[in-house]
Design a protein around this motif. Structure first.
Motif, PDB file in Angstrom:
ATOM      1  N   HIS A 173       0.849  -1.187   0.000  1.00 23.29           N
ATOM      2  CA  HIS A 173       0.000   0.000   0.000  1.00 23.29           C
ATOM      3  C   HIS A 173       0.889   1.243   0.000  1.00 23.29           C
ATOM      4  O   HIS A 173       1.782   1.365   0.824  1.00 23.29           O
ATOM      5  CB  HIS A 173      -0.888  -0.004   1.247  1.00 23.29           C
ATOM      6  N   CYS A 174       0.617   2.170  -0.921  1.00 24.93           N
ATOM      7  CA  CYS A 174       1.440   3.373  -1.035  1.00 24.93           C
ATOM      8  C   CYS A 174       0.564   4.613  -0.897  1.00 24.93           C
ATOM      9  O   CYS A 174      -0.477   4.738  -1.557  1.00 24.93           O
ATOM     10  CB  CYS A 174       2.158   3.394  -2.385  1.00 24.93           C
ATOM     11  N   ALA A 218       3.395  -1.522  -5.438  1.00 23.61           N
ATOM     12  CA  ALA A 218       2.174  -1.511  -4.634  1.00 23.61           C
ATOM     13  C   ALA A 218       0.983  -2.037  -5.433  1.00 23.61           C
ATOM     14  O   ALA A 218       0.925  -1.915  -6.654  1.00 23.61           O
ATOM     15  CB  ALA A 218       1.881  -0.099  -4.135  1.00 23.61           C
ATOM     16  N   SER A 219       0.022  -2.613  -4.719  1.00 20.98           N
ATOM     17  CA  SER A 219      -1.243  -3.004  -5.341  1.00 20.98           C
ATOM     18  C   SER A 219      -2.311  -1.940  -5.133  1.00 20.98           C
ATOM     19  O   SER A 219      -3.289  -1.890  -5.868  1.00 20.98           O
ATOM     20  CB  SER A 219      -1.722  -4.347  -4.782  1.00 20.98           C
ATOM     21  N   VAL A 220      -2.109  -1.070  -4.098  1.00 21.47           N
ATOM     22  CA  VAL A 220      -3.026   0.039  -3.827  1.00 21.47           C
ATOM     23  C   VAL A 220      -2.204   1.315  -3.706  1.00 21.47           C
ATOM     24  O   VAL A 220      -1.232   1.361  -2.962  1.00 21.47           O
ATOM     25  CB  VAL A 220      -3.828  -0.178  -2.529  1.00 21.47           C
ATOM     26  N   VAL A 221      -2.593   2.363  -4.448  1.00 25.23           N
ATOM     27  CA  VAL A 221      -1.904   3.651  -4.403  1.00 25.23           C
ATOM     28  C   VAL A 221      -2.932   4.746  -4.154  1.00 25.23           C
ATOM     29  O   VAL A 221      -3.988   4.779  -4.797  1.00 25.23           O
ATOM     30  CB  VAL A 221      -1.147   3.938  -5.711  1.00 25.23           C
ATOM     31  N   GLU A 222      -2.620   5.637  -3.200  1.00 28.31           N
ATOM     32  CA  GLU A 222      -3.513   6.758  -2.894  1.00 28.31           C
ATOM     33  C   GLU A 222      -2.770   8.069  -3.092  1.00 28.31           C
ATOM     34  O   GLU A 222      -1.621   8.215  -2.675  1.00 28.31           O
ATOM     35  CB  GLU A 222      -4.016   6.655  -1.453  1.00 28.31           C
ATOM     36  N   PHE A 223      -3.449   9.034  -3.730  1.00 27.69           N
ATOM     37  CA  PHE A 223      -2.918  10.378  -3.948  1.00 27.69           C
ATOM     38  C   PHE A 223      -3.839  11.377  -3.248  1.00 27.69           C
ATOM     39  O   PHE A 223      -5.026  11.463  -3.566  1.00 27.69           O
ATOM     40  CB  PHE A 223      -2.858  10.705  -5.446  1.00 27.69           C
ATOM     41  N   LEU A 227       2.618  -3.542 -14.212  1.00 30.47           N
ATOM     42  CA  LEU A 227       2.435  -3.124 -12.825  1.00 30.47           C
ATOM     43  C   LEU A 227       1.319  -3.927 -12.165  1.00 30.47           C
ATOM     44  O   LEU A 227       0.368  -4.358 -12.824  1.00 30.47           O
ATOM     45  CB  LEU A 227       2.106  -1.637 -12.761  1.00 30.47           C
ATOM     46  N   ILE A 228       1.417  -4.124 -10.833  1.00 30.45           N
ATOM     47  CA  ILE A 228       0.414  -4.911 -10.114  1.00 30.45           C
ATOM     48  C   ILE A 228      -0.640  -4.013  -9.462  1.00 30.45           C
ATOM     49  O   ILE A 228      -1.489  -4.506  -8.719  1.00 30.45           O
ATOM     50  CB  ILE A 228       1.065  -5.799  -9.046  1.00 30.45           C
ATOM     51  N   ILE A 229      -0.607  -2.727  -9.715  1.00 31.14           N
ATOM     52  CA  ILE A 229      -1.561  -1.801  -9.098  1.00 31.14           C
ATOM     53  C   ILE A 229      -2.978  -2.176  -9.515  1.00 31.14           C
ATOM     54  O   ILE A 229      -3.300  -2.256 -10.702  1.00 31.14           O
ATOM     55  CB  ILE A 229      -1.263  -0.344  -9.487  1.00 31.14           C
ATOM     56  N   ARG A 230      -3.829  -2.415  -8.506  1.00 27.17           N
ATOM     57  CA  ARG A 230      -5.209  -2.794  -8.764  1.00 27.17           C
ATOM     58  C   ARG A 230      -6.208  -1.737  -8.321  1.00 27.17           C
ATOM     59  O   ARG A 230      -7.348  -1.725  -8.787  1.00 27.17           O
ATOM     60  CB  ARG A 230      -5.532  -4.117  -8.041  1.00 27.17           C
ATOM     61  N   LYS A 231      -5.792  -0.857  -7.397  1.00 30.22           N
ATOM     62  CA  LYS A 231      -6.713   0.156  -6.865  1.00 30.22           C
ATOM     63  C   LYS A 231      -5.990   1.486  -6.748  1.00 30.22           C
ATOM     64  O   LYS A 231      -4.864   1.540  -6.245  1.00 30.22           O
ATOM     65  CB  LYS A 231      -7.246  -0.282  -5.495  1.00 30.22           C
ATOM     66  N   ILE A 232      -6.647   2.566  -7.199  1.00 27.03           N
ATOM     67  CA  ILE A 232      -6.096   3.915  -7.088  1.00 27.03           C
ATOM     68  C   ILE A 232      -7.147   4.816  -6.452  1.00 27.03           C
ATOM     69  O   ILE A 232      -8.316   4.811  -6.852  1.00 27.03           O
ATOM     70  CB  ILE A 232      -5.672   4.479  -8.453  1.00 27.03           C
ATOM     71  N   VAL A 233      -6.718   5.590  -5.459  1.00 32.41           N
ATOM     72  CA  VAL A 233      -7.597   6.522  -4.747  1.00 32.41           C
ATOM     73  C   VAL A 233      -7.088   7.941  -4.954  1.00 32.41           C
ATOM     74  O   VAL A 233      -5.887   8.213  -4.804  1.00 32.41           O
ATOM     75  CB  VAL A 233      -7.625   6.205  -3.235  1.00 32.41           C
ATOM     76  N   PHE A 234      -7.985   8.855  -5.312  1.00 32.70           N
ATOM     77  CA  PHE A 234      -7.667  10.270  -5.420  1.00 32.70           C
ATOM     78  C   PHE A 234      -8.530  11.020  -4.404  1.00 32.70           C
ATOM     79  O   PHE A 234      -9.756  10.873  -4.391  1.00 32.70           O
ATOM     80  CB  PHE A 234      -7.962  10.796  -6.830  1.00 32.70           C
ATOM     81  N   GLY A 235      -7.889  11.820  -3.535  1.00 32.55           N
ATOM     82  CA  GLY A 235      -8.645  12.517  -2.495  1.00 32.55           C
ATOM     83  C   GLY A 235      -8.249  13.975  -2.347  1.00 32.55           C
ATOM     84  O   GLY A 235      -7.113  14.364  -2.618  1.00 32.55           O
ATOM     85  N   ASP A 236      -9.218  14.793  -1.936  1.00 32.57           N
ATOM     86  CA  ASP A 236      -8.990  16.222  -1.682  1.00 32.57           C
ATOM     87  C   ASP A 236      -8.407  16.931  -2.898  1.00 32.57           C
ATOM     88  O   ASP A 236      -7.388  17.634  -2.811  1.00 32.57           O
ATOM     89  CB  ASP A 236      -8.057  16.412  -0.476  1.00 32.57           C
ATOM     90  N   LEU A 237      -9.068  16.755  -4.042  1.00 36.72           N
ATOM     91  CA  LEU A 237      -8.570  17.330  -5.285  1.00 36.72           C
ATOM     92  C   LEU A 237      -9.639  18.168  -5.976  1.00 36.72           C
ATOM     93  O   LEU A 237     -10.830  17.871  -5.909  1.00 36.72           O
ATOM     94  CB  LEU A 237      -8.124  16.224  -6.250  1.00 36.72           C
ATOM     95  N   LEU A 238      -9.173  19.214  -6.671  1.00 31.35           N
ATOM     96  CA  LEU A 238     -10.017  19.966  -7.595  1.00 31.35           C
ATOM     97  C   LEU A 238      -9.665  19.482  -8.996  1.00 31.35           C
ATOM     98  O   LEU A 238      -8.542  19.666  -9.466  1.00 31.35           O
ATOM     99  CB  LEU A 238      -9.748  21.471  -7.461  1.00 31.35           C
ATOM    100  N   VAL A 239     -10.609  18.835  -9.655  1.00 33.09           N
ATOM    101  CA  VAL A 239     -10.320  18.128 -10.909  1.00 33.09           C
ATOM    102  C   VAL A 239     -11.091  18.763 -12.065  1.00 33.09           C
ATOM    103  O   VAL A 239     -12.315  18.680 -12.102  1.00 33.09           O
ATOM    104  CB  VAL A 239     -10.710  16.645 -10.802  1.00 33.09           C
TER     105      VAL A 239
END
Length: 435
Positions: A28-29, A48-53, A80-92
């Motif tokens: 987890h990153c 990582a399999s899970v990465v959060e930004f 890459l083995i990344i299976r889940k990506i989380v983006f939080g507190d962003l203006l997109v």
């Protein structure tokens, strides 16, 4: 172009002090406020399999050119083995998201989460027409965006991907409606979570129109603005594969003049907890296996469900436990924090499948049958959390305040007839023999 930069193309973060932290054990990153200056720390996230930004805004990248990838770079992304990506507190900016989303087609990412994000403007989603993505689960929590009404054309451009999506959650985001045509796009969706929104009774029927969500199995409408029990029933009756429905934390009531409604026959799990009900409303789905009516105002429960396996009635106003002869398959029975003086021990001991009984916080009558029944359940390991400290006697006076566990129960005390009768017989036989 290296892999780390590609991972961040779609949602690069504003210049600020930040870096990534990798937990190798959990794969987890976590990345905070990445900028061009500290972007290099993202390299450690590649295993990582899970990465959060978390943190920042991406408006500065709205004009960033995004082109097709060369074969070698695409192969690196797929490795890459990344299976889940989380983006939080962003203006997109939505226009950037629309252009960047296609990069996920080069990855093995299956779950994409946006938490506390603001989506700004309108994107050009035509670039995603006929584009397939590996993402099967899409979650939005506490996000702000343009209303869904009027966005049918945008979703139509995404239909090739959305038609394969299996899980969708839009929670805590002030959603007031789900237009019919939007539901028809999600042809393979199995789970829909729209909890903690502003959906009302009138918005449900259009949401679940003919052809919408044809394979939906799990639906959460928890904590919305729903009030009509029968209205919800009529709204979801077209969901022919629905197995699990959560209506908890809505203020439901039955309209006296309303006609009855049949719930989908496939429904197995029904959550009506914290809905303010003071009675069990009919009809109930006939093939229910799990029914949760805890945290209501029920004074009596008189229903019969032959397939029911789990019944939750904690935190109500029950003065007696319902007859569990009506639930021959029951394995879990929760009655905590009611006004029950004694469990129906004669019925409980006959149930073949009953394993989990929880009835703490009731004012027990610690007569022989009352205390003895609970002690027997505990000795068989059927009483769950709360035993023995939360099982206390309310009566008779000599045991008031005692733990039920400590009440002396013996054959001599509790069933004197069972002891005296054999003695009388023996004495009578002795008398006959002496004569």
């Amino acid at each position: 172009m290296n892999v780390a930069v590609l991972l961040f193309l779609g949602l690069g973060l504003l210049e600020a002090e930040g870096r990534c932290f990798f937990n190798r054990t959990q794969e987890h990153c976590m990345c905070y406020n990445l900028s061009q200056e500290n972007l290099g720390s993202i390299i450690q996230c590649l295993p990582a399999s899970v990465v959060e930004f978390w943190g920042g805004e991406v408006e500065r990248y709205v004009d960033f050119p995004i082109g097709d990838l060369d074969d070698s770079t695409a192969d690196m992304l797929r490795s890459l083995i990344i299976r889940k990506i989380v983006f939080g507190d962003l203006l997109v900016p939505e226009i950037l998201l629309a252009r960047a989303l296609k990069f996920f087609s080069y990855t093995q990412v299956q779950e994409l989460v946006f938490d506390r994000c603001i989506f700004k403007g309108r994107g050009n989603w035509e670039e995603m027409a006929n584009q397939d993505l590996p993402i099967l689960s899409l979650r939005f929590h506490n996000v702000t965006s343009a209303p869904l009404t009027g966005r049918e054309q945008d979703l139509s451009s995404l239909s090739s991907w959305l038609g394969t999506l299996q899980e969708l959650a839009v929670t805590g985001s002030r959603v007031t409606s789900l237009p019919c045509n939007i539901g028809r796009v999600f042809r393979a969706l199995l789970s829909l979570d729209v909890a903690q929104n502003s959906l009302g009774d009138k918005s449900l029927t259009p949401a679940f129109c003919e052809g919408a969500f044809p394979h939906l199995q799990v639906l959460s409408l928890q904590r919305n603005n729903l009030t009509s029990y029968h209205g919800v029933c009529k709204s979801v009756k077209l969901l022919r594969e629905l197995q699990q429905l959560d209506l908890s934390q809505n203020k439901l009531m039955a309209e006296p003049s309303s006609s009855s409604c049949q719930w989908p026959v496939s429904l197995r799990i029904f959550n009506l907890s914290s809905t303010g009900l003071d009675e069990v409303l009919a009809p109930l789905p006939p093939s229910l296996e799990v029914l949760d009516m805890s945290c209501n105002h029920l004074r009596a429960v008189d229903i019969s469900l032959s397939s029911l396996k789990k019944l939750f009635l904690s935190q109500n106003l029950l003065q007696a436990a319902p007859s569990i002869r009506n639930y021959p398959m029951l394995d879990t029975f929760h009655l905590d924090n009611n006004s029950i003086a004694e469990l129906p021990w004669d019925e409980v001991k006959l149930l073949e499948y009953l394993q989990d009984v929880s009835a703490a916080g009731n004012p027990y009558n610690c007569s022989c049958s009352g205390a003895g029944g609970l002690q027997t359940l505990a000795s068989r390991g059927h009483l769950g959390q709360g035993w023995p400290q939360d099982y206390k006697c309310h009566s008779p006076p000599q045991y008031q305040g005692w733990l039920v566990r400590d009440v002396p129960v013996s054959v001599l005390q509790c069933n004197r007839a069972a002891v005296i009768a054999p003695i009388c017989v023996i004495l009578a036989l002795l008398g006959v023999a002496g004569a």
